[in-house]
Design a protein around this motif. Sequence first.
Motif, PDB file in Angstrom:
ATOM      1  N   THR A 113       0.826  -1.219   0.000  1.00 32.17           N
ATOM      2  CA  THR A 113       0.000   0.000   0.000  1.00 32.17           C
ATOM      3  C   THR A 113       0.855   1.263   0.000  1.00 32.17           C
ATOM      4  O   THR A 113       0.325   2.375  -0.034  1.00 32.17           O
ATOM      5  CB  THR A 113      -0.912   0.023   1.242  1.00 32.17           C
ATOM      6  N   ALA A 117      -1.694   5.417  -3.129  1.00 26.18           N
ATOM      7  CA  ALA A 117      -2.308   6.721  -3.396  1.00 26.18           C
ATOM      8  C   ALA A 117      -1.714   7.374  -4.639  1.00 26.18           C
ATOM      9  O   ALA A 117      -2.441   7.855  -5.517  1.00 26.18           O
ATOM     10  CB  ALA A 117      -2.147   7.629  -2.182  1.00 26.18           C
ATOM     11  N   ASP A 220     -16.506   9.016  -3.635  1.00 23.63           N
ATOM     12  CA  ASP A 220     -17.224   8.570  -2.440  1.00 23.63           C
ATOM     13  C   ASP A 220     -18.672   8.215  -2.764  1.00 23.63           C
ATOM     14  O   ASP A 220     -19.188   7.181  -2.312  1.00 23.63           O
ATOM     15  CB  ASP A 220     -17.180   9.654  -1.353  1.00 23.63           C
ATOM     16  N   ASP A 238     -16.644  -5.896   0.483  1.00 24.06           N
ATOM     17  CA  ASP A 238     -15.439  -5.283  -0.090  1.00 24.06           C
ATOM     18  C   ASP A 238     -15.012  -5.995  -1.373  1.00 24.06           C
ATOM     19  O   ASP A 238     -14.680  -5.341  -2.368  1.00 24.06           O
ATOM     20  CB  ASP A 238     -14.295  -5.306   0.924  1.00 24.06           C
ATOM     21  N   ARG A 264     -10.290   5.912  -8.335  1.00 28.32           N
ATOM     22  CA  ARG A 264     -10.180   6.552  -7.014  1.00 28.32           C
ATOM     23  C   ARG A 264     -11.100   5.870  -6.004  1.00 28.32           C
ATOM     24  O   ARG A 264     -10.754   5.768  -4.814  1.00 28.32           O
ATOM     25  CB  ARG A 264     -10.514   8.044  -7.133  1.00 28.32           C
ATOM     26  N   ALA A 265     -12.251   5.406  -6.454  1.00 22.22           N
ATOM     27  CA  ALA A 265     -13.156   4.672  -5.563  1.00 22.22           C
ATOM     28  C   ALA A 265     -12.541   3.340  -5.149  1.00 22.22           C
ATOM     29  O   ALA A 265     -12.616   2.936  -3.980  1.00 22.22           O
ATOM     30  CB  ALA A 265     -14.497   4.445  -6.259  1.00 22.22           C
ATOM     31  N   LYS A 268     -10.186   3.186  -2.229  1.00 24.74           N
ATOM     32  CA  LYS A 268     -10.783   3.314  -0.901  1.00 24.74           C
ATOM     33  C   LYS A 268     -11.290   1.983  -0.338  1.00 24.74           C
ATOM     34  O   LYS A 268     -11.717   1.902   0.809  1.00 24.74           O
ATOM     35  CB  LYS A 268     -11.943   4.320  -0.950  1.00 24.74           C
TER      36      LYS A 268
END
Length: 356
Positions: A113, A117, A220, A238, A264-265, A268
């Motif tokens: 991870t 980002a 989001d 998930d 981008r979703a 998360k």
Amino acid sequence: MIRKKSRREESLDHAELARLLPAPGDPHLSLDRHLLLEEHLMSEIQPTAPAPAPSRRPARRALLIGVPVTAAALAGAGAFAFTALTGSGGSGTTAATPPPVEAPVVRIEPGSTAQLASTVEHIAAAASAGKTPEPGPGQYIYIKSKVSYLSVLHTDTVESKTLVQPLHIREAWNSPDGKQGWLDEPGYQPKGGVTLDTDVENSLNAPSYDYLKTLPTDPDALLKKIYEETKGQGNSPDQEAFTTVGDLLGEQLAPAKLNAALYRAAAKIPGVVVVDHVKDAAGREGIALARVDQQSGDRTEWIFDRKTYAYLGSRGVQVKQADDVKPGTVLEYTAVLERAVVDAQKQRPGAQGTGA
């Protein structure tokens, strides 16, 4: 006086008769396994009569999952597939389905991870900057891929094997509203292809281009909608969300802003990592966003070009021992070779069309 035989005397007579007959054979396959093998055979052999339209998306797990069959039965299945159909004739005939091959095994590279980002931002920025062709009325979205999907999870041999389809070409055409389409997948569909026409309403599980244009482009809000609409669908929330996003990336065309929002979703979703070195079905090496399914132990990887961050394809790799499947076994992999808008069904880019 005539005496009726008692129930006990009848059972003794049957017992005596049973002793005089040869003992019944011990079948190699239980009824359940026999039925599953028969189902596998029928899926390997395409019917000569018109078949129901296949899914617009390939199944996440193809054909036969986690059901062992004997090596002799599997060999017989392959022989039957080759001899049952000739593959000659006019429209609607089918060639024999190619026999499955042993799944490749690769080295498992750990995911991290640490760069998640920044990697996702590079991918999203590339998606936003890309020129996505806008299909108009009467046009079709054309996707050409090279694919291989799971055929048999493992066999009852001394050395258990996982079998997959040989790599092959798959071409799909879909209208922007999702009502008309065509699929050509030689060896796995009737000769010349099959219709994808449908009256089913669009949803995340069966999206059209027009439907995708209605989805929110805020990451989001988009992720919230995905969780809500896939709630209770088979896997953990998930994993189901991650799988759904992946399904929208492959055999589909999405507006640039939505593509960026999808990446981008996905970042998360808990458990998503970056894998630095992954190859797609065309042998192109890239970087991947990936997630391990904790139930099945396999990792789904979305592969991107290392320099341009363009989507290349996907790969499914077993990372945890499960059902005798070795870690590193490639269960499925794909490569998107061409994505375009054309003027007619069955038309390929560059053939009197507007391929983009």
